[in-house]
Design an enzyme around this catalytic site. Sequence first.
Site, mmCIF file in Angstrom:
data_model
loop_
_atom_site.group_PDB
_atom_site.id
_atom_site.type_symbol
_atom_site.label_atom_id
_atom_site.label_comp_id
_atom_site.label_asym_id
_atom_site.label_seq_id
_atom_site.Cartn_x
_atom_site.Cartn_y
_atom_site.Cartn_z
ATOM 1 N N SER A 83 58.672 29.237 -0.382
ATOM 2 C CA SER A 83 57.958 30.341 0.265
ATOM 3 C C SER A 83 57.799 30.056 1.752
ATOM 4 C CB SER A 83 56.565 30.533 -0.365
ATOM 5 O OG SER A 83 55.678 29.495 0.030
ATOM 6 N N ARG A 91 61.388 32.484 11.994
ATOM 7 C CA ARG A 91 61.257 31.347 12.896
ATOM 8 C C ARG A 91 62.156 30.192 12.454
ATOM 9 N NH1 ARG A 91 54.819 30.705 14.400
ATOM 10 N NH2 ARG A 91 54.314 32.919 14.547
ATOM 11 N N GLU A 119 64.250 36.935 -4.801
ATOM 12 C CA GLU A 119 65.056 37.860 -3.992
ATOM 13 C C GLU A 119 66.459 37.269 -3.858
ATOM 14 O OE1 GLU A 119 62.652 39.999 -0.716
ATOM 15 O OE2 GLU A 119 61.793 37.984 -0.808
ATOM 16 N N TYR A 123 69.734 33.713 -0.872
ATOM 17 C CA TYR A 123 70.254 32.361 -1.033
ATOM 18 C C TYR A 123 71.766 32.227 -0.880
ATOM 19 C CZ TYR A 123 65.532 31.186 -2.279
ATOM 20 O OH TYR A 123 64.182 30.998 -2.235
ATOM 21 N N PHE A 412 61.867 28.361 -13.873
ATOM 22 C CA PHE A 412 61.191 27.166 -13.385
ATOM 23 C C PHE A 412 60.717 27.398 -11.966
ATOM 24 C CE2 PHE A 412 65.824 26.622 -12.995
ATOM 25 C CZ PHE A 412 65.966 26.381 -11.647
#
Length: 412
Positions: A83, A91, A119, A123, A412
């Site tokens: 997160s 940033r 989301e 990735y 997980f």
Amino acid sequence: MTTEVRVLDAADWDTWYATLERAFGGVAEPFEERALWRDLTEHERSLGVWEGAECVGTAGAFSFRIAVPGGAVVPAAGVTMVSVSATHRRRGLLTALMRRQLDDVRARGEALAVLTASEPAIYGRFGYGTGTLRTSFEIDSHRVRVDAPRGTDEVRLRYAPPADAAAACEAVYGRLVPRRPGLLERRPDSGWARLPLLDPVSERQGSSPLQCVLAERDGEVVGYARFHNKPGWDQAGPQGTVVLRDLEALDPAGYAALWRFLVSIDLTSTVVAHNRPVDDALQHLVSDLRRCRMQTRDGLHVRLVEVGAALQARAYRAPVDAVLEVSDAFCPWNEGRWRLTAAPGKAPLCERTADPADLALSVRELGAAYLGGRSLVSMAAAGWVGELRQGALGEVSSAFGSDPAPWLPHGF
């Protein structure tokens, strides 16, 4: 103020985890769930981004062992708890966490990293490809019957308290791990064996406490189903819903017996299963697939951290000898040409080579294909894989395939 990425100190866990909870909506988890994740957290593999005394980003990893095609169970980093605070977006904090994490995974000698994504679009730029899919069912059990195979009537079903039956269920699950790529090894003495039993009252949404039914033959447990029963009524009568948590069995008769039981529970009209493999045998057992309302979505995302070691760790469905031109901007040590050779009775070999390439693809596509459930031919049709030698695409795609399809049974 400047930010710093550092390994999590156990004393900071509450602050770190509260940052994660806030990023996922700010609703505090039930005590039992929070306590389990506290116990499962590997502090030495968890990272926080700190701005002074404030935690503004999180990431963690679990030390997993995952089944790969051929039945081997290999180490993998289970990326989790990622997160960034909404006040600190754009940033470069997520990139910094992913950079540090993958460097750490490589240093630990793990060739694979895997994750589930809240989301999925995030990735891919870090080299993760969608390696497994999951199917959900919403079965109209008033109209759907299960046509069970011979031997099903020899299976005895009985209710058992979930905690009392946990060891027997884990023994069944453990025997199944090498059979299906994507399954995670769960040691009976680890916290992961507690996860299937997690049952906070606040999360039931009107359903019963967790129930468990065991399938037995000759006194041996050959399968189990864990589920909730949610009563419901309308003017026509009972309209209850069975919400399946998990169901596994060692043979077709045990599997069919459990499904036949679920669709015939009194006072219910629907069976909901949120996470099943895309090749679930249920599709061949039901009398009317249209009334099972199937939906498919992404499951496990896979990242090859060390291309050579990862490709040597799994088996291949057909002989293959091909040179792969791999691009990997985020982990440049993987860039370049790799010759993959595999043949029956011989351990696969994947080494760097200067020979001409047969296929060109990124590490993301390799991750998607790695567990055998996503077709390189299909990815080529989307423009993500290039065939540089005629015929190489079909050869490599066939070799990478897997029966059964890979699947991750729990998050997980």
